[in-house]
Design a protein around this motif. Sequence first.
Motif, PDB file in Angstrom:
ATOM      1  N   LYS A 128       2.546  -3.114 -12.439  1.00 51.50           N
ATOM      2  CA  LYS A 128       1.161  -2.885 -12.034  1.00 51.50           C
ATOM      3  C   LYS A 128       0.183  -3.622 -12.971  1.00 51.50           C
ATOM      4  O   LYS A 128       0.504  -3.872 -14.133  1.00 51.50           O
ATOM      5  CB  LYS A 128       0.837  -1.389 -12.047  1.00 51.50           C
ATOM      6  CG  LYS A 128       1.760  -0.541 -11.164  1.00 51.50           C
ATOM      7  CD  LYS A 128       1.628  -0.901  -9.692  1.00 51.50           C
ATOM      8  CE  LYS A 128       2.495   0.019  -8.824  1.00 51.50           C
ATOM      9  NZ  LYS A 128       2.372  -0.332  -7.385  1.00 51.50           N
ATOM     10  N   ASP A 142      -2.493   0.112  -6.288  1.00 52.31           N
ATOM     11  CA  ASP A 142      -2.671   1.553  -6.141  1.00 52.31           C
ATOM     12  C   ASP A 142      -2.644   2.267  -7.485  1.00 52.31           C
ATOM     13  O   ASP A 142      -2.979   3.443  -7.582  1.00 52.31           O
ATOM     14  CB  ASP A 142      -1.590   2.127  -5.215  1.00 52.31           C
ATOM     15  CG  ASP A 142      -0.182   1.869  -5.731  1.00 52.31           C
ATOM     16  OD1 ASP A 142      -0.025   1.054  -6.674  1.00 52.31           O
ATOM     17  OD2 ASP A 142       0.775   2.460  -5.188  1.00 52.31           O
ATOM     18  N   GLN A 143      -2.234   1.562  -8.537  1.00 54.45           N
ATOM     19  CA  GLN A 143      -2.151   2.150  -9.881  1.00 54.45           C
ATOM     20  C   GLN A 143      -2.381   1.055 -10.906  1.00 54.45           C
ATOM     21  O   GLN A 143      -1.853  -0.058 -10.790  1.00 54.45           O
ATOM     22  CB  GLN A 143      -0.776   2.785 -10.106  1.00 54.45           C
ATOM     23  CG  GLN A 143      -0.538   3.327 -11.506  1.00 54.45           C
ATOM     24  CD  GLN A 143      -1.376   4.567 -11.797  1.00 54.45           C
ATOM     25  OE1 GLN A 143      -1.268   5.562 -11.090  1.00 54.45           O
ATOM     26  NE2 GLN A 143      -2.195   4.503 -12.824  1.00 54.45           N
TER      27      GLN A 143
END
Length: 522
Positions: free
Chosen positions: A303, A174-175
């Motif tokens: 991430k 998501d990031q």
Amino acid sequence: MNPVTLYLPRDAAALAMDADAVATAIEHEAKQRGQAVKLVRNGSRGLLWLEPLVEVATPAGRIAYGPVQPEDVPALFDAGWLQGGAHALCHGLTDDIPYLKNQERLTFARVGITDPLSTEDYLAHGGMAGVRRAIGMTPQAIVDEVTQSGLRGRGGAAFPTGIKWKTVLSSPADQKYIVCNADEGDSGTFADRLLMEGDPYVLIEGMTIAGLAVQATMGYLYVRSEYPHAIATLEAAIERARDAGWLGDDAHGSGRRFDLEVRKGAGAYICGEETSLLESLEGKRGVVRAKPPLPAMRGLFGKPTVINNVISLASVPIILARGAAFYRNYGVGRSQGTLPFQLAGNLKHGGLVEKAFGLTLRDLLYGFGGGSATGRPLRAVQVGGPLGAYLPESQWDVPLDYEAYAKISAMIGHGGLVAFDDSVDMLRMARYAMAFCAVESCGKCTPCRIGSTRGVETLDKIAAGGPAREQQVHLLRDLCDTMLGGSLCALGGMAPYPVLSALNHFPEDFGVSADHAATTAA
């Protein structure tokens, strides 16, 4: 009456040589004489032995004068330098100075030419052509273009940039983040600083393209605290880039978000290693992470993260603007494109030389560097920073390409080289390398933490002489083997390079014969 434009670097090297005082003297003298001048504070051209270098814009082109000191300014006005007049400090047209004329400047094409903080200047000199093209491409197409260019990491490992980006692109999250490693800590290196201070927008553009390529929305520039001028320039450039719509929620009108933030390192050499850098960015102590997982899959804040150094990211805009084939046409073998080599140490003409891979150390030392500053014969050159090998003259004709250097147990690294004349004590230099590792080790792994300390002690025993010297040389090699094979990261794993190269190529400085050095090496 139109003012005459003069260019005087605001680069840290020029400032260290009193460039601000020269600027004050120029403005004062022009006012006293009633002559109109416009003084542009540009980046350095990289001819560091001529700093402060003042360029005067004339109809024929820019005329170079340097090194200019405040007391030289009245005589320069008397000589008619605003019209390109002759003077002892005049070097003629800047572009015709052989040191510059014989380079291939791609990444550094604008450095020293534009006002570093002028968005108008950047656009007028081809800036943002790469990102404009990238906006019309799919992320995969951008990654493919970078991959096909042959661009490799311009740090130590020379890992293919496109493969790293492909891994981040294919990692669902998501990031995602883009991290620029600007923790330039190697001895004899200054290319990152020259670029950040002289053309910050090319780095902003390169990071933006990386963000578009892997679908990251945020980037961080991790800059060493010893670079206050670079930090100030980057922060001002980022603010102006936001105002111009180049960063933010709708970067370049693409409908996609990408923004940047500068983070200041605290002075630890180990934070030049990518996982230690990530730890520091997260507010933790800079300690090496075990891999896997790779940062491309689980990096900043867990991430997927692209981590490239300054020169890698700053090379991306021209690849997107001119195409992969254009960039790939430079270089040799698998070492494609150009690299800004940094000439330091005992050389007459220290500075930055951007050339395609394939030239030799001899070309750099004598064709650009002008030989030793002392006039004594050059004896050794350390290439690749404090962990790089010391190369004797017998290896100065090996082509500068990653694979050729790996074959001689050396590395090109960030392109820095430090030259030494025949007065150098190579045992002392080997000890310095081990001591450097001992001081800068993060302490996480035993081979680096303990091996480097024992290495310093062993080198001190060799220096002391005595009947046990040959045994100590054997012990030193055993320690180096352990560090090479067992260290968690490149700090411990490469610290033996300078030690072993010094021992192998200059055994007389260790008090052993060449035959004995060869026997222990075997």
